[in-house]
Design an enzyme around this catalytic site. Structure first.
Site, PDB file in Angstrom:
ATOM      1  N   GLU A  81       7.271 -26.804  19.981  1.00 30.60           N
ATOM      2  CA  GLU A  81       7.764 -25.783  20.393  1.00 30.60           C
ATOM      3  C   GLU A  81       8.423 -25.223  21.099  1.00 30.60           C
ATOM      4  O   GLU A  81       7.077 -25.454  22.409  1.00 30.60           O
ATOM      5  CB  GLU A  81       7.563 -24.206  19.351  1.00 30.60           C
TER       6      GLU A  81
ATOM      7  N   LYS B  22      -1.123 -20.592   3.873  1.00 32.40           N
ATOM      8  CA  LYS B  22      -1.918 -20.424   5.108  1.00 32.40           C
ATOM      9  C   LYS B  22      -1.830 -19.098   5.721  1.00 32.40           C
ATOM     10  O   LYS B  22      -1.367 -18.610   5.969  1.00 32.40           O
ATOM     11  CB  LYS B  22      -1.360 -22.239   5.868  1.00 32.40           C
TER      12      LYS B  22
ATOM     13  N   HIS C 278       4.764 -25.484   4.731  1.00 28.94           N
ATOM     14  CA  HIS C 278       5.786 -25.126   4.098  1.00 28.94           C
ATOM     15  C   HIS C 278       6.112 -26.065   4.774  1.00 28.94           C
ATOM     16  O   HIS C 278       7.555 -26.502   4.266  1.00 28.94           O
ATOM     17  CB  HIS C 278       6.473 -23.999   4.884  1.00 28.94           C
TER      18      HIS C 278
ATOM     19  N   ASP D 264      -3.666 -23.668  13.401  1.00 30.23           N
ATOM     20  CA  ASP D 264      -2.368 -23.549  13.405  1.00 30.23           C
ATOM     21  C   ASP D 264      -1.774 -24.654  12.505  1.00 30.23           C
ATOM     22  O   ASP D 264      -0.548 -24.009  11.668  1.00 30.23           O
ATOM     23  CB  ASP D 264      -2.138 -22.935  14.196  1.00 30.23           C
TER      24      ASP D 264
ATOM     25  N   LYS E 256      10.425 -29.114   4.149  1.00 29.02           N
ATOM     26  CA  LYS E 256      11.496 -29.235   4.760  1.00 29.02           C
ATOM     27  C   LYS E 256      11.654 -30.482   4.388  1.00 29.02           C
ATOM     28  O   LYS E 256      11.288 -31.549   3.447  1.00 29.02           O
ATOM     29  CB  LYS E 256      10.771 -29.494   6.154  1.00 29.02           C
TER      30      LYS E 256
ATOM     31  N   ARG F 209       0.579  -1.050   0.352  1.00 26.23           N
ATOM     32  CA  ARG F 209      -0.078  -0.100  -0.034  1.00 26.23           C
ATOM     33  C   ARG F 209       0.689   1.758  -0.115  1.00 26.23           C
ATOM     34  O   ARG F 209       0.225   2.234  -0.643  1.00 26.23           O
ATOM     35  CB  ARG F 209      -0.825  -0.221   0.898  1.00 26.23           C
TER      36      ARG F 209
ATOM     37  N   HIS G 227      -0.074 -29.060   8.511  1.00 29.37           N
ATOM     38  CA  HIS G 227       1.487 -29.099   9.349  1.00 29.37           C
ATOM     39  C   HIS G 227       1.486 -30.992   9.194  1.00 29.37           C
ATOM     40  O   HIS G 227       1.793 -31.954   8.894  1.00 29.37           O
ATOM     41  CB  HIS G 227       1.774 -28.467  10.046  1.00 29.37           C
TER      42      HIS G 227
HETATM   43  C1  BG6 Z   1       3.596 -21.770  11.292  1.00 26.03           C
HETATM   44  C2  BG6 Z   1       2.398 -21.263  12.035  1.00 26.03           C
HETATM   45  O1  BG6 Z   1       3.038 -22.515  10.287  1.00 26.03           O
HETATM   46  O2  BG6 Z   1       4.237 -22.581  11.337  1.00 26.03           O
HETATM   47  C3  BG6 Z   1       3.866 -21.607  13.404  1.00 26.03           C
HETATM   48  O3  BG6 Z   1       2.099 -20.517  11.940  1.00 26.03           O
HETATM   49  C4  BG6 Z   1       4.688 -22.294  13.591  1.00 26.03           C
HETATM   50  O4  BG6 Z   1       3.215 -21.313  14.501  1.00 26.03           O
HETATM   51  C5  BG6 Z   1       5.743 -22.052  12.105  1.00 26.03           C
HETATM   52  O5  BG6 Z   1       5.381 -21.034  14.735  1.00 26.03           O
HETATM   53  C6  BG6 Z   1       6.733 -23.604  12.519  1.00 26.03           C
HETATM   54  O6  BG6 Z   1       7.249 -23.408  11.519  1.00 26.03           O
HETATM   55  P1  BG6 Z   1       8.522 -24.134  11.957  1.00 26.03           P
HETATM   56  O7  BG6 Z   1       9.477 -24.615  10.370  1.00 26.03           O
HETATM   57  O8  BG6 Z   1       9.823 -22.990  12.606  1.00 26.03           O
HETATM   58  O9  BG6 Z   1       8.896 -25.488  12.770  1.00 26.03           O
END
Ligand code: BG6
Length: 481
Positions: free
Chosen positions: A210, A142, A172, A229, A176, A43, A234
């Site tokens: 995490e 996402k 993503h 999430d 990996k 923007r 994932h």
């Molecule tokens: C994202 C989530 O998709 O993946 C986050 O929205 C999360 O909350 C992240 O921290 C984790 O990704 P990675 O690659 O660090 O495990």
């Protein structure tokens, strides 16, 4: 091959934290096709020069060796351009079309790194402007929807403008390296396939742990939660990769057909099975990463009394001949004891042991994070003669070391795949909708259940009930084994 890559949300977090650094790595590794232009749109009114300077400053946050030096950045920045765009204005899409028409690149990749609620509008506008010709690909980040209905709505609009083969839905985790290696291990070797079934496998555990909390994303996270999430996308994508039948070809639809079959074979939830087989938790204050950590309810932008889950553990089964009766345990959480993501395949013990007191089953650990690699746990002889004993050893394949020069990060790989037009590592709309179909009864049950998530202290492995979930079957999570 020439390409034009456009980032909608060009000044947003995702663009400067993940996408631009990943593109830079691809550039540095000589993997980016040479004749490319990168256009950030957002923007603010600013020139190419000003945007490049801004990006240069942002790159100072990139970790050590991945940070470009001045000369590298200058060469990379030559490819980077900026245009102001108000995403609600049709004439701004017409201007984008003119920019793209300055030359005819073989491929145009439109990356929607904006808030997902804008996706339908952006796609509709792209369609109206004629920015959906066959050479165009649209990449969608996402979260794709909040539930089945909203995901279907996004897919309906995307489908009305683009063909399915033009839509690249990112997860993503599929980028990996270990996930790629899982495919190679299963379908490039004869060794594991005969054992990859209920007769030899006792249970499979997928952990995405995490140690970080929700940070400054409290407002986003609070309307999302761990189920939406991490599990819906994932964890379920990893599960499909572990459990799928061998595809007939290494092509996107052959692979995605098999993944979809797994999702369709997952045991559906009922209110009773949610109560029995799903544990939700929320972190309280504790110690994480060697420091004091506040509880979720004290994080910024988290509303008081929130019942949002920051931890989920699930026990499920896949109803088909290969997997009937094998428990699959999925687990994810914030502020857990470590950043540690892995898939553990626990094999059955030998049917009869000639080594009394020692019948430790084999275990295959596919490590995703913090390092990627593969460990096969075996028993081997130690000592000689009378003192001979068995002792656990592990065959450790450290991919980080073995293939160091070819390692690419998840976003780097996925961006390169999108530019090359390969859909193998992207999620098809029917997979994504089926994943929503499976998680929705859990979300519904939680909405009705006012007891809320179970508390756990930051820096632990989550509520005790998650251990009990696995112990009920006579097993333990891998860190407790
Ligand atoms: C994202 C989530 O998709 O993946 C986050 O929205 C999360 O909350 C992240 O921290 C984790 O990704 P990675 O690659 O660090 O495990």
């Amino acid at each position: 091959m020439s390409f034009d890559l456009v980032f909608f949300g060009g000044t947003g977090d995702l663009t400067w934290r993940k996408l631009m650094p990943a593109l830079f790595q691809a550039f540095r590794h000589g993997k980016l096709p040479p004749n490319g232009r990168i256009l950030a749109v957002a923007r603010d009114e600013q020139t190419d020069e000003k945007y490049r300077t801004w990006l240069h400053d942002r790159f100072q946050d990139v970790e050590g060796a991945k940070r470009p030096n001045e000369e590298e950045f200058a060469r990379f920045a030559e490819m980077v351009h900026y245009r102001r765009m108000d995403l609600s204005q049709p004439e701004h899409y017409a201007r984008l079309k003119e920019w793209l028409a300055e030359r005819t690149a073989d491929t145009v990749v439109l990356y929607l790194a904006t808030s997902p609620y804008l996706f339908p509008e952006i796609c509709a506008q792209l369609g109206n402007a004629g920015l959906n010709e066959p050479r165009v690909r649209v990449v969608l980040e996402k979260p794709l929807g909040h539930d089945l209905e909203s995901a279907q709505e996004i897919n309906r609009v995307v489908r009305s403008v683009f063909k399915e083969e033009q839509a690249f839905r990112i997860d993503h985790y599929l980028g990996k390296p270990s996930v790629q290696n899982l495919m190679a291990l299963r379908f490039g070797n004869v060794l594991f396939e005969p054992l990859w079934r209920r007769e030899s496998i006792a249970n499979i555990q997928i952990t995405l742990a995490e140690s970080i909390g929700v940070g400054t994303r409290g407002d986003f996270y609070n309307t999302t939660g761990a189920m939406r999430d991490m599990i819906q996308n994932h964890a379920l994508q990893l599960l499909t990769m572990v459990a799928m039948e061998p595809p007939s070809r290494n092509d996107a639809d052959a692979i995605r057909d098999e993944k979809l079959k797994v999702l369709r074979s997952l045991n559906p939830f009922t209110p009773e099975s949610v109560a029995r087989d799903v544990v939700r938790g929320q972190y309280r204050a504790g110690n994480a990463d060697g420091r004091k950590a506040v509880g979720y309810l004290d994080e910024v932008k988290v509303p008081p009394g929130s019942q949002c889950e920051t931890f989920v553990a699930i026990r499920t089964e896949i109803q088909n001949w290969r997997w009937a009766g094998v428990p699959f345990y999925l687990r994810t959480g914030k502020r857990l004891a470590a950043r540690d993501s892995q898939i553990v395949v626990n094999f059955r013990p030998t049917p009869h042991t000639i080594f009394p007191g020692l019948n430790q089953p084999n275990k295959l650990v596919i490590k995703l994070q913090p390092e990627d690699g593969l460990e096969l746990h075996l028993l081997a002889a130690k000592g000689t003669g009378q003192h001979e004993q068995l002792s656990p050893v592990s065959l450790d394949l450290d991919f980080d070391k073995a293939f160091a020069e070819n390692r690419v990060g998840a976003y780097e790989r996925l961006l390169l795949e999108a530019i090359a037009g390969r859909l193998n590592l992207f999620v098809r709309s029917d997979e994504q909708e089926q994943a929503w179909r499976w998680v929705e009864p859990v979300l519904d049950a939680w909405e009705r259940d006012t007891t809320g998530p179970r508390p756990y202290s930051a820096g632990t492995w989550g509520p005790a009930a998650a251990s009990a979930l696995v112990a009920r079957d006579g097993y333990a999570w891998s860190e407790e084994q």
